[in-house]
Motif scaffolding. Structure first.
Motif, mmCIF file in Angstrom:
data_model
loop_
_atom_site.group_PDB
_atom_site.id
_atom_site.type_symbol
_atom_site.label_atom_id
_atom_site.label_comp_id
_atom_site.label_asym_id
_atom_site.label_seq_id
_atom_site.Cartn_x
_atom_site.Cartn_y
_atom_site.Cartn_z
ATOM 1 N N ARG A 108 0.828 -1.209 0.000
ATOM 2 C CA ARG A 108 0.000 0.000 0.000
ATOM 3 C C ARG A 108 0.862 1.258 0.000
ATOM 4 O O ARG A 108 0.588 2.215 -0.721
ATOM 5 N N GLU A 150 0.844 4.118 -2.918
ATOM 6 C CA GLU A 150 0.546 5.514 -2.591
ATOM 7 C C GLU A 150 1.663 6.445 -3.031
ATOM 8 O O GLU A 150 1.414 7.587 -3.419
ATOM 9 N N PRO A 175 0.180 8.600 -6.568
ATOM 10 C CA PRO A 175 -0.512 9.441 -5.597
ATOM 11 C C PRO A 175 -1.974 9.656 -5.981
ATOM 12 O O PRO A 175 -2.368 9.454 -7.132
ATOM 13 N N GLU A 176 -2.766 10.057 -5.010
ATOM 14 C CA GLU A 176 -4.207 10.246 -5.223
ATOM 15 C C GLU A 176 -4.456 11.200 -6.380
ATOM 16 O O GLU A 176 -3.815 12.235 -6.515
ATOM 17 N N GLY A 177 -5.374 10.804 -7.244
ATOM 18 C CA GLY A 177 -5.701 11.609 -8.409
ATOM 19 C C GLY A 177 -4.955 11.213 -9.664
ATOM 20 O O GLY A 177 -5.292 11.675 -10.761
ATOM 21 N N ARG A 178 -3.939 10.368 -9.526
ATOM 22 C CA ARG A 178 -3.183 9.914 -10.686
ATOM 23 C C ARG A 178 -3.989 8.850 -11.427
ATOM 24 O O ARG A 178 -4.594 7.970 -10.802
ATOM 25 N N GLY A 192 -7.936 2.089 -2.446
ATOM 26 C CA GLY A 192 -6.525 2.364 -2.235
ATOM 27 C C GLY A 192 -5.595 1.670 -3.199
ATOM 28 O O GLY A 192 -4.386 1.918 -3.189
#
Length: 340
Positions: free
Chosen positions: A244, A248, A252-255, A275
């Motif tokens: 995880r 991350e 990253p978030e939004g990728r 996730g």
């Protein structure tokens, strides 16, 4: 030998400096695989073991252990596929030898030789050991043999680093290129199936990789200068304590989700698990056997094979799982993919 003990701290930030590194060649010495696309197979087929003498001729193979022989096969294949050796086999390198480094990953490749030497010394004396065979017990014999065979005079590294070893080798090859230590590096992952390795792992020979995979990792400007066509481009790399954490960091978030996830987990999270990327999973070890130190290089070559059919997109590659001491991750881009 390099184990990169501080890689978990330094690699994520250093990866940005290697962002112009590209893959310009793939070489294989694997049973039943001649092209990178073959690494995407999902069913095991009966095949004969690789015969190095048939692939590259027997000259120069005498006294070398199987791991070194297989690595030499993959090295010749990748040097030709990348244009660093003439395709017809005539002539030497097409670039200066000091512009080419070597990074080899193998956790168990010459274990049989080491055990044979140790047993012979214990049973008799050092006089029992052949001076021609003893160098094969060195941990860096594979990398040095490849360099000497082809006159590759750049940096020379051997990685024996557990589950993350193959991806570590790919990353550090890119780091050498980025730092200007060399323009390009031959990266090889190799393991062998033999009774010694089988006994150590408590498995059967049919479940172990017996082969080698190679890449040429090169700086973008150097590739363009010699007219080489990139097959893939290296994105961010990291080495963390869990799958995880790797995902991350690399995604990253939004990728956007990658087009495929090459994972070595025995039970990877199902598609749709929060996730984790919503991408199909693929593990080439199901066909080619447990790959250990060769795994990361094998996965990268398989990703290049996929880009041949999907010329845009990305591939997420992870090695290791949460039960290991570390997990490594790399995002590989299609050469046509627009990178952020």
């Amino acid at each position: 030998m390099t184990s990169a003990p501080d890689a978990a701290v330094t690699a994520p930030d250093a990866a940005a400096t290697a962002s112009d590194a590209v893959v310009t060649g793939v070489g294989l010495a694997l049973p039943g695989a001649r092209h990178a696309a073959d690494l995407l197979r999902t069913t095991r087929e009966p095949t004969e073991p690789v015969d190095p003498g048939t692939l590259i001729g027997r000259r120069g193979l005498r006294y070398k252990d199987r791991a070194t022989q297989l690595a030499l096969c993959a090295a010749q294949d990748v040097l030709r596929s990348s244009g660093l050796l003439p395709a017809d086999g005539e002539g030497g390198l097409t670039v200066p030898g000091d512009s080419v480094g070597v990074a080899v990953s193998s956790n168990l490749g010459n274990l049989d030789t080491v055990c044979e030497v140790a047993s012979a010394i214990a049973a008799e004396t050092t006089s029992r050991i052949s001076p021609m065979a003893l160098p094969n017990a060195s941990s860096n014999v594979i990398a040095s043999s490849v360099a000497m065979q082809h006159g590759l005079r750049g940096p020379n590294l051997m990685f024996c680093n557990g589950p993350t070893s193959g991806l570590d080798a790919v990353y550090w090859a890119a780091a050498l290129v980025s730092a200007g230590r060399c323009d390009r590096a031959v990266v090889i992952g190799v393991e062998t199936a033999n009774p010694v390795v089988e006994g150590l792992l408590g498995g059967v020979a049919e479940g172990l990789l017996d082969g080698a995979v190679a890449l040429v990792v090169e700086s973008g400007p150097a590739a363009r200068a010699r007219g080489a066509r990139p097959m893939a481009a290296l994105g961010p790399y990291t080495r963390q304590g869990s799958v995880r954490a790797v995902v991350e960091r690399v995604l990253p978030e939004g990728r956007p989700a990658p087009g495929i996830w090459f994972t070595s987990q025995e039970k990877p999270p199902a598609v749709g698990t929060p996730g984790f990327p919503d991408a199909p999973r693929h593990d080439p070890t199901g066909v080619f056997g447990r790959a250990d130190g060769a795994l990361g290089v094998l996965q990268c070559a398989a990703a290049v094979g996929r880009f041949g059919s999907y010329p845009t997109g990305t591939a997420l590659i992870t090695t290791g799982d949460d039960t290991d001491d570390a997990v490594a991750g790399l995002l590989l881009h299609s050469a046509r993919e627009e990178r952020p």
